[in-house]
Design a protein around this motif. Structure first.
Motif, PDB file in Angstrom:
ATOM      1  N   GLU A   1       8.967 -19.759  -7.409  1.00 20.20           N
ATOM      2  CA  GLU A   1       8.258 -19.793  -6.141  1.00 20.20           C
ATOM      3  C   GLU A   1       6.850 -19.263  -6.382  1.00 20.20           C
ATOM      4  O   GLU A   1       6.683 -18.154  -6.886  1.00 20.20           O
TER       5      GLU A   1
ATOM      6  N   THR B   1       3.336 -18.147  -4.909  1.00 19.83           N
ATOM      7  CA  THR B   1       2.753 -17.639  -3.676  1.00 19.83           C
ATOM      8  C   THR B   1       1.296 -17.250  -3.909  1.00 19.83           C
ATOM      9  O   THR B   1       0.836 -17.149  -5.040  1.00 19.83           O
TER      10      THR B   1
ATOM     11  N   TRP C   1      11.916 -26.928  -7.891  1.00 20.87           N
ATOM     12  CA  TRP C   1      13.363 -27.131  -7.890  1.00 20.87           C
ATOM     13  C   TRP C   1      13.788 -27.912  -9.128  1.00 20.87           C
ATOM     14  O   TRP C   1      13.098 -28.839  -9.548  1.00 20.87           O
TER      15      TRP C   1
ATOM     16  N   SER D   1       5.827 -28.027  -1.079  1.00 19.27           N
ATOM     17  CA  SER D   1       4.895 -27.050  -0.495  1.00 19.27           C
ATOM     18  C   SER D   1       5.322 -26.799   0.946  1.00 19.27           C
ATOM     19  O   SER D   1       5.853 -27.689   1.621  1.00 19.27           O
ATOM     20  N   HIS D   2       5.045 -25.574   1.419  1.00 17.53           N
ATOM     21  CA  HIS D   2       5.643 -25.132   2.666  1.00 17.53           C
ATOM     22  C   HIS D   2       4.648 -24.425   3.585  1.00 17.53           C
ATOM     23  O   HIS D   2       3.575 -23.994   3.159  1.00 17.53           O
TER      24      HIS D   2
ATOM     25  N   GLN E   1       2.748 -17.762 -12.661  1.00 18.64           N
ATOM     26  CA  GLN E   1       2.980 -17.384 -11.270  1.00 18.64           C
ATOM     27  C   GLN E   1       1.698 -17.296 -10.457  1.00 18.64           C
ATOM     28  O   GLN E   1       1.747 -17.057  -9.253  1.00 18.64           O
TER      29      GLN E   1
ATOM     30  N   GLN F   1       6.314 -18.069   4.198  1.00 17.04           N
ATOM     31  CA  GLN F   1       5.735 -17.639   2.929  1.00 17.04           C
ATOM     32  C   GLN F   1       4.542 -18.475   2.486  1.00 17.04           C
ATOM     33  O   GLN F   1       3.778 -18.031   1.634  1.00 17.04           O
TER      34      GLN F   1
ATOM     35  N   THR G   1       7.453 -24.313  -4.084  1.00 16.29           N
ATOM     36  CA  THR G   1       8.770 -24.062  -4.680  1.00 16.29           C
ATOM     37  C   THR G   1       9.089 -25.160  -5.686  1.00 16.29           C
ATOM     38  O   THR G   1       8.992 -26.347  -5.369  1.00 16.29           O
TER      39      THR G   1
ATOM     40  N   GLN H   1       4.450 -21.068   0.552  1.00 14.59           N
ATOM     41  CA  GLN H   1       4.637 -21.086  -0.892  1.00 14.59           C
ATOM     42  C   GLN H   1       4.800 -22.490  -1.443  1.00 14.59           C
ATOM     43  O   GLN H   1       4.993 -23.460  -0.701  1.00 14.59           O
TER      44      GLN H   1
ATOM     45  N   LYS I   1      16.482 -23.262  -7.436  1.00 17.42           N
ATOM     46  CA  LYS I   1      15.080 -22.844  -7.472  1.00 17.42           C
ATOM     47  C   LYS I   1      14.715 -22.326  -8.852  1.00 17.42           C
ATOM     48  O   LYS I   1      15.372 -21.435  -9.396  1.00 17.42           O
TER      49      LYS I   1
ATOM     50  N   THR J   1      15.432 -25.684   3.105  1.00 19.80           N
ATOM     51  CA  THR J   1      14.408 -24.902   2.408  1.00 19.80           C
ATOM     52  C   THR J   1      14.032 -23.633   3.160  1.00 19.80           C
ATOM     53  O   THR J   1      13.400 -22.754   2.592  1.00 19.80           O
TER      54      THR J   1
END
Length: 426
Positions: free
Chosen positions: A369, A371, A359, A348-349, A95, A353, A357, A355, A366, A329
């Motif tokens: 995630e 972060t 999938w 990627s986002h 993580q 967030q 993710t 973050q 999901k 998303t």
């Protein structure tokens, strides 16, 4: 073929299926003389066999197995197919990132492509007017080039498949070609665009495709003086990114005009603009994230991700142009990567967030995630072995994640401390 022969064939097939479980004895353990004698005796009472004939089975007697079934099914037969989830251990996904590098002067621009990981395990990143290199095999850093302010900043970087040559797109519309080992420029400029070149893609070691803010897509043969071999026209605004299919026959392009095009190189022409195969309009915002599925049996599968006002990941059949699936998303999609070993997709986002993710495909459940970034994750690149992913963000950080690692190797990583990318670059 007449009906009689058809029935005969059907009967033969059925008979062969019924005999698939026949027992083949060990010949060295059989008394053939005794078995032959018992078979001849059995022929005389064939029309009216005694009820206890099983106990007098000649093959059973020859194998000293009288009184028992030759092939007893004492347990339920095993299932022919089992779930992969039951057979394989669940992978532990760390993580936290395993390494963090400072990336000063990284341009915060959603439409550019400033990060690429070459086949020789060298990461290239554009930091303002400089292309910096990080060798993953030993952790060393170096500078490839710093361009003049009048040409920069650098707007795109892309390694050739051989990992030896790298293309650089510039803000002044130039495209340069460099040799990694000698750190020398091989082509002074590949012209053709009138505005900045924010996207690059190699079809082979010889064909480089460039996309510009002028909406043009150009194929260059880097071996020859007259290098422009094909031109694709369709986008009305900046071309955000380009991806060639694994076969090298189809090109996907995405743009700030919310459009996704698929082009077929077999229909390309040097004499006139090439007509697209599919013009896809489902996205409602700029389309930047785009990636072809690497699995051979799904060679026409394409995934795309929309921007701030269209936060969907969509899956396309590039052969028919059909949208196969869409997933909301909840945030801006900046980039996408397939896991080369498992049926998984990493996105990627941006806000809220920032973050990464992971999938499961095709269920799009999901799995994790990740972060830690404090700003949108603009770019991602994948190591040559497919295990490690590096993400680059507007907060001028590079983070390395063992998100695609092997189950045995994936352990919870200690919290990484930021390191300078290179004193030379600062």
């Amino acid at each position: 073929m007449d009906a009689g022969s058809s029935n005969s064939s059907s009967s033969k097939k059925k008979s062969s299926k019924e005999n698939l479980d026949r027992f083949i004895p060990n010949r060295s353990a059989i008394n053939f003389d005794y078995a032959h004698s018992m078979l001849n005796e059995g022929r005389r009472g064939r029309e009216n066999p005694p009820a206890s004939s099983l106990s007098r089975d000649p093959y059973a007697e020859a194998l000293n197995m009288n009184g028992t079934r030759i092939l007893p099914f004492t347990n339920k037969p095993p299932a022919l197919f089992t779930s992969q989830q039951q057979d394989k251990p669940r992978r532990s996904i760390p993580q936290t990132s395993e390494r963090i590098l400072d990336a000063p002067d990284l341009v915060d621009d959603y439409y550019l492509n400033l990060l690429d990981w070459g086949s020789r395990n060298v990461l290239a990143i554009a930091l303002g007017n400089t292309v910096a290199l990080w060798d993953a095999s030993n952790g060393s850093t170096s500078k490839l080039v710093t361009v003049d302010k009048g040409k920069g900043p650098i707007t795109s970087v892309s390694w050739a498949p051989d990992g030896q040559h790298i293309a650089i797109g510039l803000n002044n519309s130039e495209v340069q070609l460099w040799d990694f080992t000698s750190k020398k420029q091989l082509r002074t400029s590949l012209g053709g665009h009138t505005l900045r070149v924010g996207s690059l893609a190699w079809n082979s070691n010889d064909i480089l495709t460039t996309g510009g803010m002028d909406g043009l897509i150009i194929n260059h043969d880097v071996r020859v003086r007259s290098h422009i071999v094909e031109t694709y026209r369709g986008h009305k605004q900046e071309v955000c990114a380009l991806k060639w299919s694994p076969s090298g026959q189809k090109l996907a392009s995405r743009g700030n005009d919310n459009l996704l095009f698929i082009w077929d190189r077999t229909t390309a022409s040097s004499n006139s603009p090439t007509q697209w195969t599919h013009r896809l309009e489902d996205h409602t915002s700029a389309v930047k994230a785009l990636v072809w599925c690497p699995y051979g049996f799904e060679k026409n599968l394409l995934a795309s991700g929309g921007g701030r006002d269209g936060k969907w990941i969509k899956f396309w059949n590039a052969h028919t142009g059909e949208c196969l699936n869409s997933v909301d998303t909840g945030s801006q999609v900046c980039s996408l990567l397939w896991n080369k070993k498992e049926r998984e997709l990493l996105s990627s986002h941006g806000s809220t967030q920032n973050q990464l993710t992971l999938w499961e495909y095709p269920s799009m459940v999901k799995m994790a995630e990740l972060t830690g970034h404090t700003s949108r994750v603009l770019f991602m690149a994948q190591s040559p072995d497919g295990c490690t992913v590096v993400s680059a963000t507007a907060d001028e950080k590079l983070e390395f994640w063992n998100v695609f690692g092997d189950p045995q190797a994936a352990k919870r990583a200690p919290k990484a401390k930021p390191e300078p990318f290179s004193p030379v670059i600062r």
